[in-house]
Design a protein around this motif. Structure first.
Motif, PDB file in Angstrom:
ATOM      1  N   THR A  21      11.395  -1.979  31.339  1.00  0.00           N
ATOM      2  CA  THR A  21      12.794  -1.532  31.287  1.00  0.00           C
ATOM      3  C   THR A  21      13.113  -0.933  29.921  1.00  0.00           C
ATOM      4  N   LEU A  22      12.750  -1.661  28.881  1.00  0.00           N
ATOM      5  CA  LEU A  22      13.050  -1.242  27.515  1.00  0.00           C
ATOM      6  C   LEU A  22      12.307   0.055  27.166  1.00  0.00           C
ATOM      7  N   SER A  23      10.994   0.070  27.424  1.00  0.00           N
ATOM      8  CA  SER A  23      10.171   1.209  26.976  1.00  0.00           C
ATOM      9  C   SER A  23      10.446   2.457  27.801  1.00  0.00           C
ATOM     10  N   LEU A  24      10.647   2.295  29.110  1.00  0.00           N
ATOM     11  CA  LEU A  24      11.004   3.443  29.936  1.00  0.00           C
ATOM     12  C   LEU A  24      12.358   3.991  29.497  1.00  0.00           C
ATOM     13  N   GLY A  25      13.311   3.090  29.226  1.00  0.00           N
ATOM     14  CA  GLY A  25      14.642   3.527  28.800  1.00  0.00           C
ATOM     15  C   GLY A  25      14.596   4.349  27.521  1.00  0.00           C
ATOM     16  N   ALA A  27      11.929   5.886  26.273  1.00  0.00           N
ATOM     17  CA  ALA A  27      11.185   7.126  26.534  1.00  0.00           C
ATOM     18  C   ALA A  27      12.079   8.165  27.208  1.00  0.00           C
ATOM     19  N   LEU A  28      12.976   7.717  28.096  1.00  0.00           N
ATOM     20  CA  LEU A  28      13.927   8.642  28.723  1.00  0.00           C
ATOM     21  C   LEU A  28      14.914   9.180  27.684  1.00  0.00           C
ATOM     22  N   ALA A  29      15.334   8.313  26.757  1.00  0.00           N
ATOM     23  CA  ALA A  29      16.236   8.758  25.678  1.00  0.00           C
ATOM     24  C   ALA A  29      15.557   9.810  24.808  1.00  0.00           C
ATOM     25  N   HIS A  30      14.235   9.658  24.596  1.00  0.00           N
ATOM     26  CA  HIS A  30      13.491  10.663  23.826  1.00  0.00           C
ATOM     27  C   HIS A  30      13.544  12.030  24.508  1.00  0.00           C
ATOM     28  N   ARG A  31      13.732  12.018  25.818  1.00  0.00           N
ATOM     29  CA  ARG A  31      13.795  13.276  26.582  1.00  0.00           C
ATOM     30  C   ARG A  31      15.236  13.787  26.686  1.00  0.00           C
ATOM     31  N   GLY A 211      -0.454   2.630  48.607  1.00  0.00           N
ATOM     32  CA  GLY A 211      -0.289   4.040  48.255  1.00  0.00           C
ATOM     33  C   GLY A 211       0.229   4.912  49.377  1.00  0.00           C
ATOM     34  N   SER A 212      -0.039   4.541  50.629  1.00  0.00           N
ATOM     35  CA  SER A 212       0.444   5.366  51.746  1.00  0.00           C
ATOM     36  C   SER A 212       1.910   5.070  52.054  1.00  0.00           C
ATOM     37  N   ALA A 213       2.353   3.832  51.783  1.00  0.00           N
ATOM     38  CA  ALA A 213       3.730   3.436  52.113  1.00  0.00           C
ATOM     39  C   ALA A 213       4.703   3.768  50.989  1.00  0.00           C
ATOM     40  N   CYS A 214       4.259   3.680  49.746  1.00  0.00           N
ATOM     41  CA  CYS A 214       5.145   3.996  48.621  1.00  0.00           C
ATOM     42  C   CYS A 214       4.315   4.521  47.457  1.00  0.00           C
ATOM     43  N   ARG A 215       5.003   5.110  46.527  1.00  0.00           N
ATOM     44  CA  ARG A 215       4.328   5.736  45.402  1.00  0.00           C
ATOM     45  C   ARG A 215       3.743   4.678  44.461  1.00  0.00           C
ATOM     46  N   VAL A 216       2.494   4.888  44.046  1.00  0.00           N
ATOM     47  CA  VAL A 216       1.910   4.115  42.947  1.00  0.00           C
ATOM     48  C   VAL A 216       1.786   5.111  41.787  1.00  0.00           C
ATOM     49  N   PHE A 217       2.457   4.817  40.684  1.00  0.00           N
ATOM     50  CA  PHE A 217       2.470   5.771  39.575  1.00  0.00           C
ATOM     51  C   PHE A 217       1.056   6.083  39.102  1.00  0.00           C
ATOM     52  N   ASP A 218       0.835   7.350  38.742  1.00  0.00           N
ATOM     53  CA  ASP A 218      -0.447   7.737  38.132  1.00  0.00           C
ATOM     54  C   ASP A 218      -0.623   7.020  36.796  1.00  0.00           C
ATOM     55  N   THR A 219       0.481   6.901  36.058  1.00  0.00           N
ATOM     56  CA  THR A 219       0.441   6.229  34.756  1.00  0.00           C
ATOM     57  C   THR A 219       0.126   4.753  34.929  1.00  0.00           C
ATOM     58  N   VAL A 220      -0.789   4.259  34.111  1.00  0.00           N
ATOM     59  CA  VAL A 220      -1.115   2.834  34.064  1.00  0.00           C
ATOM     60  C   VAL A 220      -0.808   2.364  32.643  1.00  0.00           C
ATOM     61  N   LEU A 253       5.050   7.879  31.800  1.00  0.00           N
ATOM     62  CA  LEU A 253       5.823   7.285  32.904  1.00  0.00           C
ATOM     63  C   LEU A 253       7.205   7.938  32.996  1.00  0.00           C
ATOM     64  N   ALA A 254       7.853   8.116  31.851  1.00  0.00           N
ATOM     65  CA  ALA A 254       9.181   8.751  31.840  1.00  0.00           C
ATOM     66  C   ALA A 254       9.107  10.144  32.460  1.00  0.00           C
ATOM     67  N   GLU A 255       8.032  10.857  32.155  1.00  0.00           N
ATOM     68  CA  GLU A 255       7.858  12.193  32.719  1.00  0.00           C
ATOM     69  C   GLU A 255       7.744  12.122  34.257  1.00  0.00           C
ATOM     70  N   GLU A 256       6.973  11.145  34.739  1.00  0.00           N
ATOM     71  CA  GLU A 256       6.832  10.974  36.192  1.00  0.00           C
ATOM     72  C   GLU A 256       8.181  10.660  36.835  1.00  0.00           C
ATOM     73  N   VAL A 257       8.949   9.775  36.201  1.00  0.00           N
ATOM     74  CA  VAL A 257      10.256   9.380  36.754  1.00  0.00           C
ATOM     75  C   VAL A 257      11.215  10.572  36.763  1.00  0.00           C
ATOM     76  N   VAL A 258      11.261  11.322  35.661  1.00  0.00           N
ATOM     77  CA  VAL A 258      12.177  12.462  35.558  1.00  0.00           C
ATOM     78  C   VAL A 258      11.780  13.557  36.552  1.00  0.00           C
ATOM     79  N   CYS A 259      10.487  13.838  36.632  1.00  0.00           N
ATOM     80  CA  CYS A 259      10.022  14.923  37.515  1.00  0.00           C
ATOM     81  C   CYS A 259      10.299  14.615  38.978  1.00  0.00           C
TER      82      CYS A 259
END
Length: 261
Positions: A21-25, A27-31, A211-220, A253-259
């Motif tokens: 939550t913290l790091s994604l938030g 990273a989104l602010a950086h964008r 993976g077929s039912a919902c998205r698994v992020f490429d980012t690990v 991850l932020a890029e994946e979420v935004v895109c």
């Protein structure tokens, strides 16, 4: 762009929900996104991780706002929002939230309380992220009702199948009964140790199984000592180890979420 609301949830502890939550938030602010983080865990770990070491001394927290919604008081939903130097805002939580469980259960439209509080704030932000406690109780369900999607961090240290089934069932119930627009934002693999064979096996199992039912992020998100140390000094991974592999992973991850939005 309309505000996107995301609950970060897994009823299993130790999967990196708060760090996500913290790091994604941030990273989104950086964008250039306007971001509000909402601590909905009575432990207040998100609040502590952002540098407010004694959440119990805070005058206004999410518990006060939920109480005001229950009582029908027209409180300003912005009251008590804290600004962090890394560009995100925070609605904190403390142990008082634990005492709200029974009043919430007794309230009319009890699943809607967080949504009633958060809705007016959507005009001020591009993203609102809810850090959920490791349960499937009434407060996480409130976060699901207030959200467009649920992001599920999963530690690759063990096979999390049973916990995942319970969480996905709860998301399905909320979608059927209260919030038909609720989606799974994605499954995020966390605490990944590339030297560990089990981690690779668990990653593959999750991608194959879900993976077929919902998205698994490429980012690990990799395991790193710096990521474990950062919360103890009230700083994000970006402030603590901005050039490290964990910070880079959260930027991706932020890029994946935004895109996706």
């Amino acid at each position: 762009m309309p505000c996107r609301t995301i609950a970060v949830a897994n009823q299993k502890g130790g999967t990196g929900k708060t760090a996500t939550t913290l790091s994604l938030g941030i990273a989104l602010a950086h964008r250039g996104k306007r971001v509000l983080l909402v601590d909905t865990d009575p432990q207040g770990d998100l609040t502590k991780s952002l540098g407010w070491a004694d959440p119990d001394s805070l005058e206004t927290t999410i518990a006060n706002h939920l109480g005001a919604v229950i009582e029908g008081e027209g409180a300003d939903p912005r009251e008590g929002i804290l600004s962090h130097k890394e560009g995100v805002d925070l609605m904190p939580a403390n142990i008082e939230l634990a005492g709200m469980e029974m009043p919430i259960l007794m309230a009319m439209s009890r699943e809607q309380l967080l949504n009633v509080w958060a809705s007016p704030l959507k005009a001020d932000y591009d993203f609102i992220l809810f850090d959920c406690a490791p349960t499937l109780g009434i407060i996480p369900v409130n976060a699901f009702v207030a959200s467009d999607s649920v992001l599920i961090p999963v530690s690759v240290e063990y096979l999390p199948a049973s916990a995942m089934v319970g969480l996905l069932n709860t998301i399905g119930r909320v979608r059927r009964q209260i919030n038909p627009a609720l989606a799974v934002e994605g499954i995020l693999l966390t605490l990944f140790d590339s030297r560990n064979n089990l981690a690779h096996e668990v990653e593959q199992t999750i991608r194959d199984q879900y993976g077929s039912a919902c998205r698994v992020f490429d980012t690990v998100i990799p395991r790193a000592v710096s990521a474990a140390e950062a919360p103890s000094v009230g700083a994000s991974i970006f402030a603590y180890d901005g050039r490290g592999k964990v910070a880079s992973a959260f930027e991706r991850l932020a890029e994946e979420v935004v895109c996706r939005g």
